[in-house]
Design a protein around this motif. Structure first.
Motif, mmCIF file in Angstrom:
data_model
loop_
_atom_site.group_PDB
_atom_site.id
_atom_site.type_symbol
_atom_site.label_atom_id
_atom_site.label_comp_id
_atom_site.label_asym_id
_atom_site.label_seq_id
_atom_site.Cartn_x
_atom_site.Cartn_y
_atom_site.Cartn_z
ATOM 1 N N GLU A 282 0.857 -1.204 0.000
ATOM 2 C CA GLU A 282 0.000 0.000 0.000
ATOM 3 C C GLU A 282 0.887 1.246 0.000
ATOM 4 N N ASN A 283 0.276 2.406 -0.190
ATOM 5 C CA ASN A 283 1.037 3.650 -0.062
ATOM 6 C C ASN A 283 1.211 3.951 1.422
ATOM 7 N N LYS B 2 9.031 11.509 -2.186
ATOM 8 C CA LYS B 2 8.271 10.299 -2.512
ATOM 9 C C LYS B 2 9.243 9.259 -3.045
ATOM 10 N N PHE C 107 9.342 5.835 -5.016
ATOM 11 C CA PHE C 107 8.480 4.977 -5.835
ATOM 12 C C PHE C 107 9.047 3.561 -5.840
ATOM 13 N N ASP D 44 2.654 0.503 -8.464
ATOM 14 C CA ASP D 44 2.329 1.930 -8.493
ATOM 15 C C ASP D 44 2.308 2.497 -7.069
ATOM 16 N N ARG D 45 2.939 1.772 -6.129
ATOM 17 C CA ARG D 45 2.970 2.217 -4.736
ATOM 18 C C ARG D 45 4.110 3.200 -4.496
ATOM 19 N N HIS D 46 3.921 4.038 -3.488
ATOM 20 C CA HIS D 46 5.018 4.916 -3.102
ATOM 21 C C HIS D 46 4.970 5.188 -1.601
ATOM 22 N N ILE D 47 6.109 5.657 -1.068
ATOM 23 C CA ILE D 47 6.185 6.025 0.351
ATOM 24 C C ILE D 47 6.501 7.515 0.395
ATOM 25 N N THR D 48 5.738 8.247 1.192
ATOM 26 C CA THR D 48 5.981 9.678 1.325
ATOM 27 C C THR D 48 6.597 9.916 2.705
#
Ligand SMILES: Cc1cc2nc3c(=O)[nH]c(=O)nc-3n(C[C@H](O)[C@H](O)[C@H](O)COP(=O)(O)OP(=O)(O)OC[C@H]3O[C@@H](n4cnc5c(N)ncnc54)[C@H](O)[C@@H]3O)c2cc1C
Ligand code: FES
Length: 498
Positions: free
Chosen positions: A16-17, A207, A209, A214-218
């Protein structure tokens, strides 16, 4: 070897993001130490690992914890001056004290044992002898408590040596496993099989990637602890090279008295002991070469075994392994802001095969940088430092070597045909009038790849011991089917039809 003797916890893949304070990419000694220190300071930390935790170079080290990094202090003195050379020593001594204090506080059972570290010269050679004398002179100038030895007590050829007292060795995974358990109780989110592909920095966040997703971590900050930086805005590939080394763990015929040794002349030989059950094994290391440019892997192991047999006798070989580390052009690691247009992204890399102390230095320094605290070692390790000598000279040498490899790979014409390949054998072959990389697996299936490295186009070479395609230019490694194992490359080799 270390993984074989230490069951480690496993973690899920990120699905998940996420939003977090700090994203750390890579779970070796750098990533885990940094995550531990930041989590203790109250940061919400996410640690992602492309494979399994501690299966990178940290899982394949010889784990000497020392400030004696081969021949280093005279060079540092000449190129950086007294203050920085002394700081280098202090940073590593502090890291050693830090590891000791964590082991004591957390009561970690990781075979931490105090020993003398030695560098030594194997054969008479005027030039090499002078280097040893200059190194010892540098110790004196820097008040490093080294001791000169005209002979050594271990049964290997040695002309002279310098010892440094009160250094240590340990089982790196027993130590880092405990730190990982502590991360979990501090609320750090850890994900395996989760690969960072690239990043994008905005005013107040970054971010990261993920690959094939298509998930990313902010997060507010990102730490690249991925060995070779997973994102390269400062041409790190041109300022470091990868060197592979080999090790075997044997039960010797004659008991090994302890202490840690590394020769300064070639072929390099490294020695330390390790407890394995009720056995006291001897780890013999060495046979360094630039990645993708060595003889066959089996020959390297054979040479170590012959050396061990001649000087210690070999009752049984328990483990053998190889790995690579990155060496910067001025031999000082890169720890600090990653550079380019990034203000929130940090890096720790280029430890020159001394990452037990340096990965710990990185954890402490990167924590201070993120917390905007001053740190006495920030300037020394700053990846943005520029020294005309030896950096430029070495950069030219390294890049000439890259050009040579680039050309050699393209013109070498002496290869077998695909049909000549045996089972479990890999080679460059002629296939449909072109050269290709081929590996025939134990089931007889042929895996064919285009040998052009996806980083900058050198031709990869087959590594028979690890069943991998290794790039001689900047050390990228691919599995037999072309999947990326180590950067700087991030794209797989192109697959070809067999
Ligand atoms: C044979 C050998 C012997 C050595 N002996 C010693 C010694 O005696 N003493 C000493 O001090 N040092 C020694 N070293 C050096 C030391 O082991 C290394 O410097 C250190 O382990 C490097 O740690 P690291 O955390 O930077 O990298 P690693 O342990 O390699 O960790 C990086 C992790 O990042 C992951 N990763 C990579 N890319 C991505 C991505 N895109 N996304 C997510 N994860 C990613 C990798 O899978 C890996 O697990 C030795 C090195 C070698 C090769
Ligand atoms: S790693 Fe740079 S060209 Fe292969």
């Amino acid at each position: 070897m270390w993984r074989d003797t230490t069951p480690l916890p496993t973690f899920p893949k990120l699905q998940e993001n996420l939003v977090t304070d700090v994203t750390i990419v890579g779970a070796g000694i750098t990533g885990i130490t940094t995550a531990y220190l930041l989590a203790k300071e109250g940061y919400k930390v996410t640690l992602i690992e492309a494979g399994m935790i501690l299966n990178g170079t940290t899982g394949h080290t010889t784990a000497k914890i020392t400030s004696q990094h081969g021949l280093i202090y005279n060079e540092l003195l000449q190129h950086f001056g007294h203050e920085k050379a002394r700081l280098y020593y202090e940073a590593n001594e502090e890291a050693l004290r830090f590891i000791r204090s964590v082991v004591t506080e957390m009561e970690i059972d990781c075979q931490l044992s105090e020993e003398n570290a030695y560098i030594y010269l194997q054969a008479e050679d005027e030039k090499e002898q002078k280097k040893m004398e200059d190194e010892f002179d540098a110790y004196k100038q820097l008040s490093i408590p080294g001791v000169w030895h005209d002979r050594l007590t271990i049964p290997v050829p040695a002309v002279c040596g310098i010892s440094l007292p009160n250094q240590a060795r340990f089982h790196p995974l027993q130590y880092l496993k405990k730190l990982t358990e502590e991360l979990v109780s501090l609320g750090v989110q850890i994900y395996e099989k989760t690969t960072a592909a690239n990043l994008e920095e905005n005013e107040d966040h970054v971010k990261v990637f993920l690959e094939n997703s298509d998930r990313h971590i902010t997060s507010k900050y990102v730490v690249s602890a991925s060995h070779f930086p997973f994102h390269d805005p400062r041409l790190y590939f041109a300022r470091m090279h990868a060197e592979r080394s080999y090790a075997i763990a044997i039960e010797p015929e004659t008991s090994y008295e302890g202490d840690m040794y590394i020769s300064i002349d070639t072929p390099e030989r490294s020695l330390r002991s390790v407890q394995y059950g009720d056995k006291n094994l001897l780890i013999v290391g060495g046979e360094n070469h630039k990645t993708g440019q060595g003889i066959s892997t089996h020959e390297h192991y054979e040479k170590l075994l012959t050396f061990a047999g001649e000087h210690f006798g070999v009752k049984k070989v328990y483990f053998r392994w190889s790995a690579q580390d990155l060496i910067t052009i001025d031999k000082v690691p890169f720890i600090g802001p990653i550079g380019g247009a990034y203000n929130r992204v940090f890096v720790g890399t280029g430890y020159g095969k001394w990452g037990m102390t340096t990965g710990t230095v990185a954890g402490r320094l990167l924590t201070d940088l993120i917390m905007k605290r001053s740190n006495p070692y920030a300037e020394l390790y700053d990846p943005g430092r520029f020294k005309a000598d030896p950096s430029i000279k070495n950069a030219i040498k390294e890049n000439l070597n890259v050009v040579k490899e680039l050309i050699t790979g393209k013109v070498d014409l002496s290869h077998p045909k695909l049909g000549d390949l045996g089972t479990d054998e890999g080679s460059v072959v002629w296939h449909e009038g072109k050269r290709a990389g081929a590996y025939k697996d134990p089931e007889g299936k042929v895996h064919l790849v285009d040998r052009t490295c996806t980083h900058l186009g050198c031709e990869v070479e087959w590594n028979s011991g690890e069943r991998s395609w290794d790039c001689p230019c900047h050390g990228s490694r691919y599995s037999y089917d072309g999947t990326v194992m180590e950067g700087p490359a991030s794209e797989p080799l192109k697959k070809l039809d067999a």
